[in-house]
Scaffold this active site. Structure first.
Site, short mmCIF file in Angstrom:
data_model
loop_
_atom_site.label_atom_id
_atom_site.label_comp_id
_atom_site.label_asym_id
_atom_site.label_seq_id
_atom_site.Cartn_x
_atom_site.Cartn_y
_atom_site.Cartn_z
N GLU A 174 38.35 68.27 42.31
CA GLU A 174 37.84 67.69 43.55
C GLU A 174 37.33 66.26 43.42
OE1 GLU A 174 34.95 70.17 45.39
OE2 GLU A 174 36.36 71.79 45.72
N GLU A 362 40.06 77.53 44.46
CA GLU A 362 38.69 77.96 44.78
C GLU A 362 38.61 78.37 46.24
OE1 GLU A 362 35.54 75.12 44.05
OE2 GLU A 362 36.23 74.75 42.02
C1 GCO Z 1 33.14 72.38 44.37
C2 GCO Z 1 33.17 72.73 42.98
C3 GCO Z 1 32.37 73.92 42.65
C4 GCO Z 1 31.29 74.33 43.64
C5 GCO Z 1 31.86 75.16 44.76
C6 GCO Z 1 30.81 75.63 45.76
O1 GCO Z 1 34.03 72.78 45.08
O2 GCO Z 1 32.21 71.72 44.82
O3 GCO Z 1 34.43 72.85 42.47
O4 GCO Z 1 31.82 73.45 41.49
O5 GCO Z 1 30.33 75.05 43.01
O6 GCO Z 1 32.80 74.45 45.46
O7 GCO Z 1 30.19 74.54 46.36
#
Ligand code: GCO
Length: 451
Positions: A174, A362
């Site tokens: 990200e 994710e």
């Molecule tokens: C993000 C990261 C994760 C976070 C998750 C929840 O997406 O910010 O990859 O490290 O913990 O997304 O916010």
């Protein structure tokens, strides 16, 4: 064929070749912040100022994955999870960011990887999940072009050390979030602000993303190489022209900025004119070097955003209307629960013909969890996962380019500036005793995986 909203999904509905797993990140789970020669990262530094983090929390111990990785991998195994995404802490391997390698750091990841393989769990490794060495931040971090060289050194060491056993790689996690929050808003490490930090960091990370891909391909011929991108459906708050134009601009900034140069489409400057200022940092051949043909793109979706025009926000003239103000169901992050967003994003990314394949790397949610008689009845999270998965299945059934899904996240962990308050795990952690308890959502997911 199952439809959206139906809760009796089966993993087999997604087909035999669909990849299922859980995602984590080194800084969020490992602890062992100075163990066995590890150097200091920007997050070690940022959390040292307790004002930066909710409740003044830090990740010195966190889930103690550093010592408990076997327990966690065995738990994963017992839950039928056979793909595990984790990241490599740069300063465990290179305490100063470059130069001397810390062999104990290499040993640690070798142990994790080997133990996964023994348990027949496939490792998926993210090279960079936000924990830049502080020594490199002191020399300018992502704002300086030297980062390309530093990053290449780190990628090369990881590929040479682990590439004989790790086939699945993701270069960055990200970029929009670590640069937006860390180098524009200043709410994440290293706490820098403003366009003068944001713009060079954007361009250098896009170059690193592609360069990382090229190095992995050269050093590990069999590698399956991706990178991961945050994305949210963006809709106008009101139906007027200004909000509609604002939504197009925010979509360019949040959803297109890091994928389009990678695909050779350049930066989306037409819709987000502020990006024209990137030209100051772009050197001859750079746009060519921004390109890389990734084997897959990981997309990470949690919510949708509604945006409105705002004269008060400098440069961008856009404002996100927080979910809490919109009378909708929210998670503890104040993110709207909006399952169609994930379908929308799969569709949007499927429309890029150059993306070979998409994996949800994710998706998940933070809700209040209560431990009662050794049980956590986290119905909200369970329903969230079922509904979002229903949308993923709709996308798949429509023939969109979607090939896998990883839950964020395995155990509760350190949620950056929010500390330990928002729990995202399938497994509950008592952060005092470090005891792990599988939540109802985890039990459901584990059963689902065998269905
Ligand atoms: C993000 C990261 C994760 C976070 C998750 C929840 O997406 O910010 O990859 O490290 O913990 O997304 O916010």
């Amino acid at each position: 064929m199952k439809k959206q909203g139906e809760t009796f999904l089966n993993a087999s509905d997604f087909g035999e070749n669909f990849t299922w797993g859980v995602s984590t990140a080194a800084y969020q789970i490992e602890g062992g912040h100075d163990a066995q020669g590890k150097g200091r990262s920007i997050w070690d530094n940022f959390t040292a100022n307790s004002k930066n983090i909710q409740n003044g929390d830090n990740a010195h111990v966190s889930c103690d994955f550093f010592n408990k990785y076997k327990e966690d991998i065995l738990l994963m195994k017992s839950m039928n999870i056979d793909n595990f995404r984790f990241s490599i802490s740069w300063t465990r391997i290179l305490p100063n960011g470059v130069g001397t390698v810390n062999n104990e750091g290499i040993d640690f990841y070798n142990d994790v990887i080997n133990f996964c393989l023994e348990q027949k769990i496939t490792p998926w490794v993210t090279i960079y999940h936000w924990d830049l060495p502080q020594a490199l931040e002191d020399k300018g971090g992502w704002t300086t072009r030297a980062i390309i060289e530093w990053f290449s050194e780190f990628v090369t060491i990881c590929a040479n050390a682990f590439g004989d056993r790790v086939k699945n790689w993701m270069v960055l996690n990200e970029p929009m979030v670590f640069i937006g929050a860390g180098y524009f808003l200043g709410v994440h490490a290293p706490g820098k602000k403003g366009l003068k930090n944001f713009l060079p960091a954007v361009h250098h990370s896009v170059l690193c993303q592609a360069e990382g891909g090229r190095l992995l391909r050269k050093l590990i011929p069999q590698a399956h190489i991706g990178t991961t991108i945050s994305c949210s459906q963006i809709t106008p708050f009101r139906k007027n022209k200004r909000d509609k134009a604002t939504a197009i601009k925010v979509d360019a900034l949040l959803n297109r900025l890091f994928i389009e140069p990678t695909l050779g489409l350049g930066y989306p400057t037409e819709e987000a004119p502020i990006l024209k200022k990137l030209s100051r940092y772009i050197r001859p051949n750079d746009m060519e070097n921004c390109k890389f043909d990734f084997d897959f793109i990981g997309i990470q979706n949690y919510t949708r955003e509604k945006v409105k025009y705002s004269i008060f926000v400098p440069y961008i003239r856009a404002k996100i209307v927080k979910a809490g103000k919109r009378n909708v169901k929210t998670t503890l992050m104040d993110w709207e629960v909006y399952p169609p967003s994930i379908y929308h994003m799969i569709k949007k990314y499927s429309a890029y013909p150059l993306i070979k394949k998409i994996i949800i790397t994710e998706n998940g949610a933070a809700f209040e969890d209560y431990l009662k008689n050794e049980n956590i009845e986290d119905t909200d999270r369970l329903r969230f996962l079922q509904k979002y998965l229903g949308q993923v299945l709709n996308a798949k059934n429509e023939g969109l380019n979607i090939h896998g899904y990883f839950v964020w996240t395995f155990t509760d962990n350190f949620e950056w500036a929010e500390g330990y308050y928002p729990r995202f795990g399938l497994v509950y952690i008592d952060f005092k005793s470090l005891k792990r308890t599988i939540k109802a959502s985890g039990k459901w997911f584990s059963k689902f995986l065998t269905s």
